[in-house]
Write an enzyme that holds these catalytic residues in place. Structure first.
Site: not given
Ligand code: MEV
Length: 436
Positions: A85, A274, A290, A387
């Protein structure tokens, strides 16, 4: 039309590829070329990779990046991260630098216990089972000695074995619930071998006294709430901004609000966590651990109070901002891939060959840093600005541009907002193509 195959694993690598290509591809030579492009020209290195799993046909590359300037308990680290990513390593580096100027990350291993269970069914009287267990507990430990001997030399071993009555939840269901210390190993093989030995001993001792025990399975648990690490950053609220456009007080309040939302709202909590796992998995992968085990354990921990919730927390106390996380991580720095994969070895060297406890702290810090970076963007500029800037290269690479074209577009997008459509339009303009 696909077809089934028997004896596939016994075919040579090139015959396996022939079968795949004949069965699934019309452009057979192209498919072969792509698979072979990723083979390593060093034959012994390729063989090493071939032998990690069954039916290897090629290697699947991920970028290995590094995030420097991580100050953790006053020691500086450059953290290796394997991830695809675009913005993750950049975000980690940015957060590392931000906290470097504010005292760095503090971390502490809270506990290092791992769990394994022998699941069995017994319809006999529970008291008979209890008596049997208390009589044979030392035998369970003694018969596992050939397995535990070496681990004990390294400071690990069996900590305890308990008999657990689960018959309220499932008829006849009991467990031998064992706790282990596995020192610098993740310990899955050690724990599973001990458990299988416990199961054998238990069954044979039960047979001797006429108790009918059916062993269902013996396996470690990836839920490790007692293999816990705590990480934290803090600073006076007034120091929280490195940007004239951001008021530190307002930023701190909004940041905490964002966390409170993730604490009570599952849809947000999953994405919030995530983002933490973006940092954690990347280091876990780079260090040959792992990540599936880590993911399963972490998300179970995030639901430990009966509702899936944020792993991180923040508060302002007496003008001080504090941001922290407690997270379960079962990691190893010996055994498994750590001695085998040259890049894993290199990543561990880069981290100054950490103990498993030190690696738990480094990995957790990468997660906290990632969450800080994400929340900082989300609550200020929005996530897409940074991003998409990082994603620009991926979009450019889809359009077969030459180096001059790429560099002209990178310059253009230093001062323009990146969206997929804007990039396509800029490419067309650069190439003199009129859009409709
Ligand atoms: C993207 O991989 C992760 C985010 O969505 C985490 C978040 O929203 O806190 C930017």
């Amino acid at each position: 039309m696909s077809k089934s195959v028997s004896g596939f694993s016994k075919l040579s690598k090139s015959k396996k590829i022939d079968w795949i290509v004949d069965t699934y591809f019309t452009n057979k030579e192209d498919a072969k070329k792509i698979l072979k492009q990723y083979w390593n020209s060093n034959e012994s290195l390729q063989q090493l990779h071939d032998e990690f799993i069954e039916n290897t046909i090629s290697n699947y590359y991920l970028p290995l990046g590094v995030a420097p300037n991580f100050l953790i308990n006053n020691k500086l680290y450059t953290i290796p991260m394997a991830i695809e990513e675009s913005s993750v390593v950049a975000a980690a580096s940015k957060a590392a630098k931000f906290w470097l100027d504010r005292g760095g990350f503090k971390s502490q291993v809270v506990s290092t216990q791992k769990i394994g269970q022998v699941h069995f069914i017994c319809l006999d009287d529970f008291h008979k089972l209890e008596d049997l267990f208390s009589n044979i507990k030392p035998i369970l430990v003694a018969q596992a000695k050939p397995i535990t001997k070496n681990m004990e030399k390294r400071g690990g071993g069996i900590l305890n074995i308990e008999l657990k009555d689960k018959t309220k939840d499932l008829k006849g269901y009991y467990q031998l619930h064992a706790t282990f210390e596995t020192a610098d190993a993740m310990g899955a093989n050690f724990i599973n071998s001990c458990l299988e030995q416990f199961a054998k001993t238990f069954k044979s001792e039960a047979d001797k006294v006429g108790i009918d025990v059916e062993i269902v399975m013996s396996i470690l648990s990836n839920y490790v709430p007692n293999c816990l690490v705590r990480v934290e950053v803090n600073c006076p609220v007034k120091d929280l901004s490195d940007n004239k456009n951001i008021d530190p007080e307002a930023f701190a309040k909004k940041f905490i609000q964002a966390i409170k939302i993730a604490e009570i709202e599952t849809y947000r909590a999953v994405t919030h966590n995530k983002g933490i796992m973006n940092g954690i998995d990347a280091v876990v992968l780079a260090t040959g651990n792992d990540f599936r085990a880590v993911e399963a354990g972490v998300h179970a921990y995030a639901s430990r109070n009966g509702k899936y919730s944020s792993l991180t927390h923040a508060e302002i106390n007496n003008g001080f901002f504090k941001f922290w996380m407690e997270i379960p991580l079962a990691l190893g720095t010996v055994g498994g891939l750590t001695n085998l994969h040259p890049l894993v070895k290199l990543s561990l060297q880069l981290l100054d060959n950490p103990s498993a406890k030190e690696l738990m702290q480094i990995v957790a810090v990468a997660g906290l840093a990632q969450n800080f970076a994400a929340l900082r963007s989300l609550t200020t500029t929005g996530i897409q600005e940074g991003h998409m800037k990082m994603h620009l290269m991926n979009i450019l690479n889809q359009h077969n541009l030459n180096e001059d074209e790429k560099s002209a577009l990178v310059t253009h997008f230093k001062t323009n907002i990146v969206t997929h459509a804007a990039v396509v339009e800029a490419i067309d303009t650069l190439r003199g193509i009129k859009s409709e």
